[in-house]
Design an enzyme around this catalytic site. Structure first.
Site, short mmCIF file in Angstrom:
data_model
loop_
_atom_site.label_atom_id
_atom_site.label_comp_id
_atom_site.label_asym_id
_atom_site.label_seq_id
_atom_site.Cartn_x
_atom_site.Cartn_y
_atom_site.Cartn_z
N SER B 159 24.15 11.04 17.81
CA SER B 159 24.49 11.04 19.40
C SER B 159 23.87 9.59 19.74
O SER B 159 24.37 8.98 19.46
CB SER B 159 22.55 11.99 19.26
N ASP B 235 26.70 22.17 23.07
CA ASP B 235 26.22 21.12 22.60
C ASP B 235 25.77 20.98 23.99
O ASP B 235 26.55 20.21 25.87
CB ASP B 235 27.03 19.65 22.09
N HIS B 268 23.67 20.72 18.95
CA HIS B 268 23.51 19.10 19.14
C HIS B 268 22.52 18.87 17.67
O HIS B 268 22.08 18.01 17.66
CB HIS B 268 22.42 18.72 20.44
#
Lengths: 290, 290
Positions: B159, B235, B268
């Site tokens: 991320s 996600d 995620h």
């Protein structure tokens, strides 16, 4: 009396707390109202992807002092091995929870420290029924809601949960095809954690403790199909609490098959557990799928 | 000014916070006084067992918003793969910490959200120097204290840390033989997280942001040796923040080699990261040991 008995209808409703795709399967966390503990209980289940209508063997993992389902779910590194072997992994909590549940300030008694017993003493008896919860209620719930083949169950656990796995398996030989443990408390009768917990939950009659003591159960004639134990030699609880040698001696004396491995340098943490988790899963899978 | 410059002698002392044997190696957590951030910084290092005098390649892992070194260290499931491949795994923190460090109430700005930049704006500039910390100070410390072959480094991240890995690698092509990312923010110039963070740390001149934007760096001529990205299709940040397609398009346009994989059903979380971690470690090891 929070617990329902007899022919009353049990609420088998399951709440999905979370569900995450992982290692080609589904890692879920679930909650339900337990009839045994009279509280809301949380547990996690990993289900590998599988064929429609296929039912998979189940490996139970009982956690140690202070833990919930979350510790092994996050740190246990079991999913790759379970996905490869096609094994469902169930991780219950270690005690009842909630504001109306009796507790103790110490980390080794009360909440987070149920010791997998049915308490007979006050104020613990109403809610601390982890033996019946693990032996009867949760298996029925798992059978109801997951693609589990309850004819093929194995059990393992860590520390207090290793004690739980060994004693539950020794008392239920017909239910478990495979048994292992990570750094188990092998004899609560002979260690401070055990004397405090069993004394508190069960009272002063040490004869009543024997069904919650793996060494005593073996001495009294109970047997396991086989046994795998890993124990770290650098585990700070080894000498004073875990006393692996008592299990080695009990197994040797009666010819109980057991592979009990001392692992140099390893401590009591999930850094130790995760290292040997895949070997334990493979060991269970071999027996569950034989 | 908390940061020392020029020829001043840097304090390379390392405090061992914890050290656990795991997967036949050592998982350590360390702290040191950073000259760049002017704060005490914590990071983790896994060193597989190795021959005396052997130096191992290093894989850097940069974490995402709200994380410290601890998230990947506990949940990343990298140790088995690193032990098998003989790769050191280093996980830094995501920002300076401490009571005298500026912060913001939001999870996506300030502490835990350093975005791997050297801030130029007040009140961030004195401590938020994560670019120089990761690019210069921490590598020197790792080279000093661990059996690391700094001629063989790879970098990955998740991320915000995927953004960090991509941009640091694009700016330092000579340092990294291998680059990958899990669900990276590919273009801070084109997402709310990035606009807030880069605007806050660097000011309104968007031209100054381009060296902190993987897509812009590729457009401006920077190249990677190769690239592996995994991105979960479930996600929740994919559409609004991560925008993987911008990286696909930028790579396609200039012929940048890249394997960018969309993974159905994955979100995620570390349940996603851990699933693909071993493949990333193997991918790096292949290039680091070529």
């Amino acid at each position: 009396m929070a617990r329902k008995q007899g022919n009353e209808r049990h609420d088998m409703t399951l709440e999905v707390i979370s569900s995450n795709r992982s290692f080609g399967g589904t890692q879920g966390v679930y909650a339900h109202d337990s009839q045994q503990t009279g509280t809301r209980m949380t547990f996690s289940v990993f289900v590998p992807d599988h064929a429609p209508d296929e039912r998979l063997p189940v490996l139970w993992y009982l956690s140690g002092l202070t833990c919930t389902h979350a510790n092994v779910t996050e740190k246990g590194e079991f999913r790759r091995a379970c996905a490869e072997a096609g094994v469902i992994f169930v991780a219950p909590d270690t005690s009842p929870r909630g504001d109306d549940v009796a507790d103790d300030d110490a980390y080794d008694f009360g909440k987070g420290a149920g010791f997998y017993v049915d308490a007979t003493q006050q104020p613990w008896a109403p809610h601390f029924r982890m033996r019946s919860y693990i032996e009867a209620e949760l298996p029925a719930l798992v059978a109801e809601h997951f693609p589990a083949d309850m004819g093929r169950q194995g059990i393992t656990g860590h520390s207090m949960g290793g004690h739980g796995a060994l004693t539950i398996a020794l008392r239920n030989a017909e239910r478990f095809r495979s048994v292992s443990a990570f750094a188990p408390i092998v004899s609560p009768l002979n260690c401070p954690w055990g004397e405090k917990a069993l004394g508190g939950y069960l009272g002063d009659d040490r004869g009543a403790w024997r069904e919650y003591d793996a060494v005593a159960l073996i001495e009294d004639g109970a047997r396991l199909p086989d046994l795998l134990v890993d124990q770290g030699e650098a585990d700070g609880f080894l000498e004073g609490q875990l006393k692996t040698h008592l299990l080695v001696e009990a197994c040797d004396k009666v010819g109980q098959p057991a592979t009990i491995r001392m692992q140099p340098g390893y401590d009591h943490s999930y850094y130790f557990i995760s290292t040997f988790m895949a070997e334990h899963v493979a060991w269970h899978a071999e027996r569950l799928k034989a």
